[in-house]
Design an enzyme around this catalytic site. Structure first.
Site, short mmCIF file in Angstrom:
data_model
loop_
_atom_site.label_atom_id
_atom_site.label_comp_id
_atom_site.label_asym_id
_atom_site.label_seq_id
_atom_site.Cartn_x
_atom_site.Cartn_y
_atom_site.Cartn_z
N GLU A 1 33.32 24.14 54.94
CA GLU A 1 34.16 25.33 54.93
C GLU A 1 33.69 26.29 53.85
O GLU A 1 33.60 25.93 52.67
CB GLU A 1 35.63 24.97 54.68
CG GLU A 1 36.54 26.19 54.71
CD GLU A 1 37.94 25.91 54.20
OE1 GLU A 1 38.62 26.88 53.84
OE2 GLU A 1 38.33 24.74 54.15
N LYS B 1 33.99 21.59 51.03
CA LYS B 1 34.38 22.95 50.66
C LYS B 1 33.64 23.18 49.36
O LYS B 1 34.17 22.95 48.26
CB LYS B 1 35.89 23.08 50.48
CG LYS B 1 36.33 24.53 50.26
CD LYS B 1 37.83 24.65 50.16
CE LYS B 1 38.24 26.10 49.87
NZ LYS B 1 38.06 26.97 51.03
N VAL C 1 33.92 30.03 51.66
CA VAL C 1 34.98 30.57 50.81
C VAL C 1 35.18 32.03 51.19
O VAL C 1 34.22 32.81 51.27
CB VAL C 1 34.61 30.42 49.31
CG1 VAL C 1 33.25 31.01 48.99
CG2 VAL C 1 35.69 31.01 48.41
N GLY C 2 36.42 32.41 51.48
CA GLY C 2 36.70 33.78 51.90
C GLY C 2 36.06 34.08 53.24
O GLY C 2 36.02 33.24 54.14
N LYS D 1 40.97 29.08 57.88
CA LYS D 1 39.72 28.30 57.90
C LYS D 1 39.96 26.83 57.59
O LYS D 1 39.37 25.95 58.23
CB LYS D 1 38.72 28.85 56.87
CG LYS D 1 38.11 30.18 57.20
CD LYS D 1 36.92 30.49 56.30
CE LYS D 1 37.20 30.29 54.82
NZ LYS D 1 38.27 31.17 54.31
N THR D 2 40.80 26.55 56.60
CA THR D 2 41.03 25.15 56.22
C THR D 2 41.74 24.41 57.34
O THR D 2 41.37 23.27 57.67
CB THR D 2 41.85 25.07 54.92
OG1 THR D 2 41.13 25.73 53.86
CG2 THR D 2 42.07 23.62 54.52
#
Length: 223
Positions: A113, A37, A115-116, A15-16
């Site tokens: 973005e 993020k 998380v997970g 994702k990052t």
């Protein structure tokens, strides 16, 4: 507010990297793109997360803007609700929304973005669906290309649509260099996801997000 919320079919699917490549691709088109993020788990020094640093570098942001990029920072790189509990904290969306409003005042196109994966617990009453809803942006899904990706991608896309979000597009992320039938899996995803493929990021042991931006077509996100 313009922008996209980037989610993934799992943790560790890129994702990052995809978000950084999106930032480079958007900025190459003259778009004033900025990253968030909003919740990051993993900062042993208690000051900044490595993903946050990568996103800031992709957008040429200074260190002074780290708190607006990541308003909720947790020390341990584990499930965020567990990391928060170990710190005696409870994750709320108040600091996230406050940072979001500051970016809105600057007129930025936000690449947010998550998380997970798409549905990760944040507290006893919140999960990452609530996080995405706080932004109310179209969603870009990053698909980790490896065995099982078809099931993970279709389940995640179904959850996104069930929760009332628009899947604006998806990005293939080649996390397994030895994946069998990779092209056939990508073809199946193109046929079944019902959203444009923004690009497929090739595998690299040392990926360069700026170079990978050339693999993405962000036209779909700007129309």
């Amino acid at each position: 507010m313009k922008g996209v919320f980037v989610t993934g079919t799992d943790t560790g699917v890129g994702k990052t990297l995809a978000s950084c490549a999106l930032l480079h691709a958007l900025r190459a088109r003259g778009v004033a793109a900025a990253p968030m993020k909003p919740i990051a788990a993993g900062a042993s020094d208690g000051r900044i997360n490595d993903d946050t640093l990568a996103l800031m570098a992709a957008a040429s942001l200074s260190a002074t803007e780290a708190n607006d990029v990541t308003p909720v920072l947790l020390r341990e790189a584990i499930a965020p609700h567990i990391a928060a509990e170990r710190e005696g904290r409870e994750i709320t969306l108040d600091p996230v929304i406050a940072a979001y409003r500051r970016w809105a005042q600057r007129g930025a196109f936000l690449v947010v973005e998550g998380v997970g994966g798409f549905k990760v617990p944040l507290s006893r009453s919140l999960d990452t669906v609530d996080l995405a809803r706080a932004f109310n942006l179209p969603i870009v899904m990053v698909v980790g290309l490896r065995l099982g990706c078809l099931n993970h991608a279709l389940l995640t896309a179904g959850a996104i649509k069930h929760e009332g979000f628009r899947l604006a597009g998806w990005i293939g992320s080649s996390v397994d260099p030895d994946m069998n039938a990779r092209d056939e899996n990508i073809d199946a995803l193109r046929r079944r996801l019902g959203a444009p493929c923004l690009g497929v990021l090739p595998y690299s042991p040392a990926p360069d997000a700026a170079a990978l931006a050339a693999e993405l077509d962000v036209t779909w996100l700007l129309s």
